[in-house]
Design a protein around this motif. Structure first.
Motif, PDB file in Angstrom:
ATOM      1  N   ARG A   1      -3.973   2.691  -1.044  1.00 13.15           N
ATOM      2  CA  ARG A   1      -3.267   1.690  -0.239  1.00 13.15           C
ATOM      3  C   ARG A   1      -2.093   1.083  -1.010  1.00 13.15           C
TER       4      ARG A   1
ATOM      5  N   SER B   1       1.209  -6.343  -3.973  1.00 13.57           N
ATOM      6  CA  SER B   1       1.212  -6.030  -2.549  1.00 13.57           C
ATOM      7  C   SER B   1       0.016  -6.684  -1.862  1.00 13.57           C
TER       8      SER B   1
ATOM      9  N   GLU C   1       1.843   1.203  -0.128  1.00 11.77           N
ATOM     10  CA  GLU C   1       2.614  -0.025   0.065  1.00 11.77           C
ATOM     11  C   GLU C   1       3.849  -0.036  -0.839  1.00 11.77           C
TER      12      GLU C   1
END
Length: 333
Positions: A79, A16, A83
């Motif tokens: 994060r 990602s 994602e």
């Protein structure tokens, strides 16, 4: 065109934006001595179509997110999990994901596991063989294992660079090519010796790459395990029993020798398909998958089990996905 078109992939890696950013921030231009591949969601789906994959669990590969800066690790872990969940939300009939944890930080990892599983609806957890030199059998992880065990969680292992490498010996071959196999074998053995599988039997473990060297060394290791049990009857330390307990993906060049050897110790109901995209070139993935489809070392029924049926039993929610249900997994015999 692939003959079996409803495969379920237990080793499908994603990269990602936050993961690329993390690698760049750590100066990892060629981590593990191997080029970082390009990845995007559209290409992921194209690879799946090419390989006859109906559903894939997105998983982070090595290197992991451990750094000496704990807050940085926590930030990137969150994060990347979010994602991954966003990718899954776009194609819930084709994708699931395995949450990443900020190991070796146990309390933070418990919180992140709860968040990934309960809030982001991850299908399981992905862990590396070691994080910051702490291996999966380490008793410092017991509280995390208790949490995952109580949930009956799916936990998929992936090799990482070993905690200690021997310099100036095999410098011209990348870490994934050789050390990953040693690392998987070492980690499984560590978990056997620490009775991890026996103490937390509710965890659904998946061991990568057809178990690496485990099948070759199983009889030798078991002979030493017998001596350990003789010296201390309270120890489980049962190498063969633990091999039968866990699941194995068959990613990599497994058809040539590994699968046949693995089936001498493990029932075919515990084998799962894995592609290893995009770290393995798509043309190599095609060749490896075709080898599994065409091999005479497996019966047609065993191929059905490895490609689809075993996964449906391991992750029952997949049975509700129309394209994966039923028993017509192949275009024909």
């Amino acid at each position: 065109m692939m003959k079996f078109t409803r495969k379920i992939d237990f080793q499908s890696h994603f990269l990602s934006p936050a993961y690329y950013e993390f690698l760049d921030s750590e100066g990892m231009e060629k981590p593990d001595g191997f080029p970082t591949p390009d990845w995007d969601l559209e290409t992921q789906l194209e690879f799946m179509d090419t390989l006859g994959i109906g559903f894939a669990f997105l998983e982070l590969s090595s290197p992991g997110l451990y750094t000496a800066q704990k807050e940085k690790t926590l930030r990137y872990v969150r994060r990347i999990n979010e994602e991954a969940a966003e990718y899954v939300s776009r194609h819930p009939e084709r994708l699931g994901f395995l949450g990443v944890l900020p190991l070796p930080h146990v309390e933070d990892s418990i919180r992140e596991a709860v968040y990934a599983l309960d809030t982001l609806h991850a299908d399981g957890i992905g862990v590396l063989t070691n994080s910051g030199g702490v291996y999966l059998g380490d008793r410092r992880y017991d509280d995390l294992m208790k949490e995952l065990n109580g949930r009956g969680a799916l936990v998929v292992i992936h090799p990482a660079a070993p905690a200690v490498s021997i310099p100036n010996v095999c410098e011209d071959i990348s870490i994934p090519a050789m050390e990953f196999f040693f690392e998987t074998t070492r980690t499984f053995t560590n978990m056997v010796l620490m009775d991890t599988f026996a103490r937390f039997p509710g965890i659904k473990w998946v061991v990568p790459h057809a178990g690496a060297f485990l099948s070759v060394l199983a009889d030798r290791f078991e002979s030493f395990s017998v001596m350990l049990r003789f010296d201390n009857p309270d120890r489980h330390a049962d190498f063969m029993a633990d091999m039968r307990h866990v699941y194995f993906d068959v990613a990599g060049f497994s058809e040539q020798k590994q699968v046949e050897l693995l089936l001498k110790n493990v029932d075919s109901s515990h084998l799962l398909y894995g592609s290893d995209t995009p770290y393995t070139d798509i043309f190599a993935c095609i060749g490896q998958t075709e080898a599994l489809e065409q091999t005479k070392k497996l019966t047609y029924e065993q191929k059905q089990m490895i490609f689809t049926e075993n996964a449906l039993e391991l992750v029952p929610r997949l049975k509700k996905i129309t394209s994966l249900g039923g028993h017509n997994y192949a275009a024909g015999k």
